[in-house]
Write a protein that holds these residues in place. Structure first.
Motif, PDB file in Angstrom:
ATOM      1  N   ALA A 242      11.398  19.246  44.741  1.00  0.00           N
ATOM      2  CA  ALA A 242      10.311  18.285  44.535  1.00  0.00           C
ATOM      3  C   ALA A 242      10.818  16.863  44.375  1.00  0.00           C
ATOM      4  O   ALA A 242      11.676  16.588  43.537  1.00  0.00           O
ATOM      5  N   HIS A 243      10.267  15.970  45.206  1.00  0.00           N
ATOM      6  CA  HIS A 243      10.512  14.527  45.050  1.00  0.00           C
ATOM      7  C   HIS A 243       9.807  14.070  43.773  1.00  0.00           C
ATOM      8  O   HIS A 243       8.598  14.219  43.638  1.00  0.00           O
ATOM      9  N   VAL A 244      10.595  13.541  42.840  1.00  0.00           N
ATOM     10  CA  VAL A 244      10.064  13.134  41.530  1.00  0.00           C
ATOM     11  C   VAL A 244      10.743  11.839  41.089  1.00  0.00           C
ATOM     12  O   VAL A 244      11.963  11.744  41.093  1.00  0.00           O
ATOM     13  N   GLN A 245       9.940  10.833  40.706  1.00  0.00           N
ATOM     14  CA  GLN A 245      10.558   9.594  40.245  1.00  0.00           C
ATOM     15  C   GLN A 245       9.961   9.074  38.939  1.00  0.00           C
ATOM     16  O   GLN A 245       9.922   7.867  38.712  1.00  0.00           O
ATOM     17  N   SER A 246       9.472   9.976  38.091  1.00  0.00           N
ATOM     18  CA  SER A 246       9.030   9.556  36.753  1.00  0.00           C
ATOM     19  C   SER A 246       9.049  10.742  35.800  1.00  0.00           C
ATOM     20  O   SER A 246       9.074  11.905  36.230  1.00  0.00           O
ATOM     21  N   ASP A 259      12.263  24.306  41.560  1.00  0.00           N
ATOM     22  CA  ASP A 259      13.674  24.699  41.405  1.00  0.00           C
ATOM     23  C   ASP A 259      14.629  23.506  41.352  1.00  0.00           C
ATOM     24  O   ASP A 259      15.584  23.524  40.597  1.00  0.00           O
ATOM     25  N   THR A 260      14.365  22.490  42.175  1.00  0.00           N
ATOM     26  CA  THR A 260      15.217  21.294  42.095  1.00  0.00           C
ATOM     27  C   THR A 260      14.352  20.046  42.037  1.00  0.00           C
ATOM     28  O   THR A 260      13.406  19.884  42.810  1.00  0.00           O
ATOM     29  N   ILE A 261      14.711  19.184  41.093  1.00  0.00           N
ATOM     30  CA  ILE A 261      14.063  17.877  40.977  1.00  0.00           C
ATOM     31  C   ILE A 261      14.898  16.903  41.778  1.00  0.00           C
ATOM     32  O   ILE A 261      16.069  16.685  41.482  1.00  0.00           O
ATOM     33  N   GLU A 262      14.310  16.345  42.853  1.00  0.00           N
ATOM     34  CA  GLU A 262      15.041  15.434  43.731  1.00  0.00           C
ATOM     35  C   GLU A 262      14.909  14.015  43.209  1.00  0.00           C
ATOM     36  O   GLU A 262      13.814  13.572  42.880  1.00  0.00           O
ATOM     37  N   HIS A 263      16.003  13.296  43.144  1.00  0.00           N
ATOM     38  CA  HIS A 263      16.126  11.945  42.575  1.00  0.00           C
ATOM     39  C   HIS A 263      16.129  12.058  41.048  1.00  0.00           C
ATOM     40  O   HIS A 263      17.142  11.920  40.417  1.00  0.00           O
ATOM     41  N   GLY A 264      14.967  12.329  40.473  1.00  0.00           N
ATOM     42  CA  GLY A 264      14.937  12.582  39.032  1.00  0.00           C
ATOM     43  C   GLY A 264      14.475  11.398  38.214  1.00  0.00           C
ATOM     44  O   GLY A 264      14.276  10.288  38.723  1.00  0.00           O
ATOM     45  N   ALA A 265      14.306  11.666  36.928  1.00  0.00           N
ATOM     46  CA  ALA A 265      13.768  10.702  35.967  1.00  0.00           C
ATOM     47  C   ALA A 265      14.101  11.245  34.580  1.00  0.00           C
ATOM     48  O   ALA A 265      14.525  12.397  34.453  1.00  0.00           O
ATOM     49  N   PRO A 266      13.896  10.417  33.543  1.00  0.00           N
ATOM     50  CA  PRO A 266      14.129  10.945  32.198  1.00  0.00           C
ATOM     51  C   PRO A 266      13.295  12.206  31.983  1.00  0.00           C
ATOM     52  O   PRO A 266      12.191  12.330  32.514  1.00  0.00           O
ATOM     53  N   ALA A 281      17.744  22.633  38.811  1.00  0.00           N
ATOM     54  CA  ALA A 281      18.777  21.604  38.932  1.00  0.00           C
ATOM     55  C   ALA A 281      18.137  20.254  39.229  1.00  0.00           C
ATOM     56  O   ALA A 281      16.984  20.189  39.674  1.00  0.00           O
ATOM     57  N   GLN A 282      18.906  19.205  38.956  1.00  0.00           N
ATOM     58  CA  GLN A 282      18.479  17.876  39.377  1.00  0.00           C
ATOM     59  C   GLN A 282      19.422  17.381  40.464  1.00  0.00           C
ATOM     60  O   GLN A 282      20.637  17.578  40.366  1.00  0.00           O
ATOM     61  N   VAL A 283      18.859  16.789  41.493  1.00  0.00           N
ATOM     62  CA  VAL A 283      19.680  16.288  42.592  1.00  0.00           C
ATOM     63  C   VAL A 283      19.605  14.757  42.620  1.00  0.00           C
ATOM     64  O   VAL A 283      18.577  14.184  42.961  1.00  0.00           O
ATOM     65  N   VAL A 284      20.704  14.133  42.228  1.00  0.00           N
ATOM     66  CA  VAL A 284      20.781  12.673  42.139  1.00  0.00           C
ATOM     67  C   VAL A 284      21.031  12.076  43.520  1.00  0.00           C
ATOM     68  O   VAL A 284      21.790  12.638  44.312  1.00  0.00           O
ATOM     69  N   THR A 285      20.402  10.940  43.798  1.00  0.00           N
ATOM     70  CA  THR A 285      20.656  10.210  45.046  1.00  0.00           C
ATOM     71  C   THR A 285      20.878   8.735  44.703  1.00  0.00           C
ATOM     72  O   THR A 285      19.936   7.969  44.606  1.00  0.00           O
TER      73      THR A 285
END
Ligand SMILES: [Zn+2]
Length: 443
Positions: A242-246, A259-266, A281-285
């Motif tokens: 999932a694309h997530v930015q907040s 299953d995976t948070i793409e980009h991520g946020a607090p 998991a979180q996937v940092v970009t």
């Protein structure tokens, strides 16, 4: 073809990136057959004329062998050149209309294949494509898996079109939209039928299509929609990225079962608990965020809101990743290739930026880009480290990446599922490289 890499220094990412100097690595049938101290099997391998027995020799003296890189977040449709078409509007509409034509589709297929080839030549032996147009990623995967085409040897995982709500990130370009939970379930089924390995959804807005400050974090999907996608995908044996930015978006993702948070946020405490429970998991970009935040607008061709948003996203992503890591949740990395300044050959730079931004060691960053990412993908037993029985996905480098990750930039030679590539040279974009080199120096 069988190969023997002679006298190299193997970097063991399973063991804190320990160096194993003077090592021979034997490759047969696409796999790592054995790893032995140099010279140990020298006699046994020679035929009566003293020639190495059927193995083509690759001189590894003075060189460092690392596992092929795993890029967890790629779009294959673009080059990374900044373009007005990425920001929406008429330029984008014209481009999309063209891609719908027969000629447009052929050009798209060629572009996607070129991108994958460039990823491969930059040392990426496994990638996960998280949203491409019209099944072009799925078609390429079929070709590549059959050992055909320019990207043969590359291991691909593909989502096909992403899924979001109307007005969500990628809607109308690389994402299809639905409204009711039932419609979302139907889209999941459609993607799986088309050949998707996993499902990509866009829960919040994105930097590229945001028109105002704060929009990348705006939640665009409802809890019911996210939950419907996850339960249908899981029932079909597929993971959800999932694309997530907040923070709000991350919580929605965690509660929904992503299953995976793409980009991520607090992350909230609840998000941390849920993600850990389901081994998410979180996937940092870092690759898209840094240039958009730090390069001048004339260079990025993005508005003021985009650089503000990028800075916010960057900080949130780093904070979220630190929280995840502290809680024992896996953190992976990917380049978000196709975004402005995110080329198809700069995974090495993502590894370096991740090291700098997260303030971790080069060894930790290298582990993340190889075995860590492979484990998030569920292929940690197959690739991600140099071990007997694993796929022969190996890069041979002139310098020691643990001393300086820049050593990953130029690869002397490599293996991708046992296929040998001598002096891989990805097609680079000099103007972009100059900007990225400047940014890298400032870190
Ligand atoms: Zn992306």
């Amino acid at each position: 073809m069988q190969y023997k890499i002679c006298d190299c220094t193997v970097i063991d990412v399973e063991n804190g990136c320990a160096l194993l100097p003077h090592t021979d690595v034997y490759i047969r049938g696409g796999k790592i057959e054995k790893i032995v101290p140099s010279g140990e099997n020298a006699q046994a391998d020679k035929d009566e004329h003293g020639r190495a027995d059927g193995y083509k020799t690759v001189n590894g003296a003075g060189k460092f062998a690392v596992p092929g890189l795993v890029n967890l977040h790629v779009h294959l449709f673009g080059t990374g050149r900044p373009s007005k078409a990425l920001g929406g509007g008429k330029a984008q509409q014209r481009l999309l209309a063209f891609i719908h034509t027969a000629l447009g589709r052929r050009i798209l297929a060629a572009m996607v294949e070129n991108s994958a080839r460039n990823e491969l030549l930059s040392g990426v032996t496994t990638l996960r494509a998280v949203g491409d147009l019209f099944g072009s990623d799925i078609a390429l995967k079929r070709k590549t898996d059959a050992g055909k085409g320019a990207a043969a040897g590359l291991r691909m995982f593909v989502s096909g079109m992403a899924i979001t709500a109307p007005g969500g990130h990628g809607a109308g370009t690389f994402a299809r939209t639905a409204e009711t939970p039932e419609e979302f379930e139907k889209l999941v089924e459609k993607n799986v039928t088309e050949g998707a390995d996993f499902i990509k959804i866009c829960i919040t807005g994105g930097v590229m299509d945001a028109k105002k400050r704060g929009e990348p974090g705006e939640v665009k999907m409802t809890q019911a929609q996210v939950s419907a996608v996850c339960s249908r995908a899981h029932a079909l044996g597929k993971k959800v990225a999932a694309h997530v930015q907040s923070k709000a978006g991350a919580e929605l993702a965690a509660i929904g079962g992503v299953d995976t948070i793409e980009h991520g946020a607090p992350l909230t405490e609840e998000s941390v608990r849920l993600l850990r429970e389901r081994k998410g998991a979180q996937v940092v970009t870092c690759s898209p965020a840094l240039p958009c935040a730090r390069l001048p607008h004339e260079v990025t061709k993005l508005g003021e809101a985009a650089s503000y948003n990028s800075e916010v996203v960057m900080q949130g992503m780093i904070d979220g990743a630190a929280q995840a890591a502290a809680a024992g949740i896996a953190v992976g990395i990917g380049t978000d290739a196709s975004c402005p300044f995110c080329t198809q050959y700069n995974m090495w730079r993502e590894v370096l930026w991740f090291e700098k931004c997260m303030n971790i060691s080069a060894a930790e960053a290298l582990y993340t880009a190889t075995l860590g990412n492979a484990r998030i993908l569920g292929v940690g037993d197959e690739t991600g480290s140099i071990r007997e029985g694993k796929s022969a996905d190996i890069l041979l480098l002139e310098g020691n990446p643990i001393a300086d990750l820049t050593a990953l930039r130029d690869i002397d030679c490599m293996f991708a599922q046992g296929r040998f590539i001598s002096h891989p040279k990805p097609k680079r974009l000099p103007a972009i490289e100059a900007q990225l080199d400047r940014l890298t120096e400032e870190l």
